[in-house]
Design a protein around this motif. Sequence first.
Motif, PDB file in Angstrom:
ATOM      1  N   ARG A  13       2.432   1.994  -3.412  1.00 45.36           N
ATOM      2  CA  ARG A  13       1.527   2.314  -4.382  1.00 45.36           C
ATOM      3  C   ARG A  13       1.164   3.867  -4.329  1.00 45.36           C
ATOM      4  O   ARG A  13       0.831   4.601  -5.116  1.00 45.36           O
ATOM      5  N   ALA A  14       1.254   4.239  -2.764  1.00 44.09           N
ATOM      6  CA  ALA A  14       1.018   5.580  -2.807  1.00 44.09           C
ATOM      7  C   ALA A  14       2.462   6.530  -3.244  1.00 44.09           C
ATOM      8  O   ALA A  14       3.408   6.147  -3.182  1.00 44.09           O
ATOM      9  N   GLN A  15       2.019   7.671  -3.409  1.00 44.75           N
ATOM     10  CA  GLN A  15       3.053   8.775  -4.040  1.00 44.75           C
ATOM     11  C   GLN A  15       3.984   9.071  -2.933  1.00 44.75           C
ATOM     12  O   GLN A  15       3.622   9.426  -1.696  1.00 44.75           O
ATOM     13  N   PRO A  16       5.289   8.894  -3.178  1.00 43.01           N
ATOM     14  CA  PRO A  16       6.235   8.947  -2.242  1.00 43.01           C
ATOM     15  C   PRO A  16       6.587  10.139  -1.794  1.00 43.01           C
ATOM     16  O   PRO A  16       7.075  10.617  -0.623  1.00 43.01           O
ATOM     17  N   ALA A  17       6.266  11.284  -2.576  1.00 47.87           N
ATOM     18  CA  ALA A  17       6.751  12.767  -2.368  1.00 47.87           C
ATOM     19  C   ALA A  17       5.639  13.367  -1.296  1.00 47.87           C
ATOM     20  O   ALA A  17       4.720  13.978  -1.842  1.00 47.87           O
ATOM     21  N   GLY A  18       5.845  13.435  -0.075  1.00 50.50           N
ATOM     22  CA  GLY A  18       4.874  14.133   0.867  1.00 50.50           C
ATOM     23  C   GLY A  18       3.604  13.392   0.872  1.00 50.50           C
ATOM     24  O   GLY A  18       3.774  12.228   0.470  1.00 50.50           O
ATOM     25  N   LEU A  19       2.797  13.918   1.256  1.00 52.89           N
ATOM     26  CA  LEU A  19       1.471  13.470   1.359  1.00 52.89           C
ATOM     27  C   LEU A  19       0.455  13.693   0.263  1.00 52.89           C
ATOM     28  O   LEU A  19      -0.033  15.040   0.083  1.00 52.89           O
ATOM     29  N   ALA A  47       0.933  -1.131  -0.122  1.00 54.77           N
ATOM     30  CA  ALA A  47       0.004   0.023  -0.206  1.00 54.77           C
ATOM     31  C   ALA A  47       0.816   1.240  -0.025  1.00 54.77           C
ATOM     32  O   ALA A  47       0.671   2.189  -0.685  1.00 54.77           O
ATOM     33  N   ALA A  48       1.943   1.322   0.791  1.00 54.05           N
ATOM     34  CA  ALA A  48       2.873   2.378   0.860  1.00 54.05           C
ATOM     35  C   ALA A  48       3.592   2.565  -0.298  1.00 54.05           C
ATOM     36  O   ALA A  48       3.710   3.690  -0.960  1.00 54.05           O
ATOM     37  N   LEU A  52       5.569   6.256   4.350  1.00 52.03           N
ATOM     38  CA  LEU A  52       5.896   6.292   3.011  1.00 52.03           C
ATOM     39  C   LEU A  52       7.525   6.459   2.785  1.00 52.03           C
ATOM     40  O   LEU A  52       7.835   5.923   1.963  1.00 52.03           O
ATOM     41  N   ASN A  53       8.272   6.897   3.698  1.00 55.09           N
ATOM     42  CA  ASN A  53       9.655   7.207   3.651  1.00 55.09           C
ATOM     43  C   ASN A  53      10.253   5.923   3.535  1.00 55.09           C
ATOM     44  O   ASN A  53      11.081   5.402   3.164  1.00 55.09           O
ATOM     45  N   ALA A  54       9.664   4.795   4.656  1.00 58.24           N
ATOM     46  CA  ALA A  54      10.139   3.484   4.799  1.00 58.24           C
ATOM     47  C   ALA A  54      10.117   2.689   3.586  1.00 58.24           C
ATOM     48  O   ALA A  54      10.984   1.763   3.271  1.00 58.24           O
TER      49      ALA A  54
END
Length: 217
Positions: free
Chosen positions: A122-128, A119-120, A191-193
Amino acid sequence: MTPAHMAPGHPSRSTRNDENVTRWALAARSGNPEAVERFVRATHRDVWRFVAHLSSDVNIADDLTQDTYLRALTSLPRYAGRSCARVWLLSIARRVVIDRYRSAAARPRIVNSVDWQTAAERAQPAGLPEFDEGVALRDLLDALDDTRREAFLLTQVLGLPYGDAAAVAGCPVGTVRSRVARARADLTGWLNAAERDATSPTRTSWDPSGEPRYRPR
């Protein structure tokens, strides 16, 4: 960098909008059909998003939303306008979720497992990213501690001022601020991890702690 529209306390909702919602709610007390329609139309999306992610179950969001409006329309004759109608309505929605959780807690249930690392990633890594941009971020929000998720939804997703969010959640404003800050730290950390894992030659698994279920306090 975190987008400006997701910054803590960003006023994504206009005061005039809330004034209109309150005016329609007051006009709807006598059963004015046009006022009722305007009130529901102006608030429906916020109610749906709130109950869907407060309960961590989008599959029952329609039912929870319907229950919220049934209670609200029944209570409208007693609404005096002392608080913003949106805050009043979201407080009812919160109670609907709590009541549904308590009812469901007495019945056996199967808890679906979620691959949080996927899930993480697939989420955009730059910020929220914007909350509605995908299922991945919704999964991550569902992994938050219940109270942090509620505070984040009210302020960063629905755009309520901290004072209004505190009124809905029934806690001090300082508590809401603290919960939002911790929620943002959790999301950014996950997200960073995931981003580090994706680029690591020896990939390791990770898992946000906490079962994604709403536990009223």
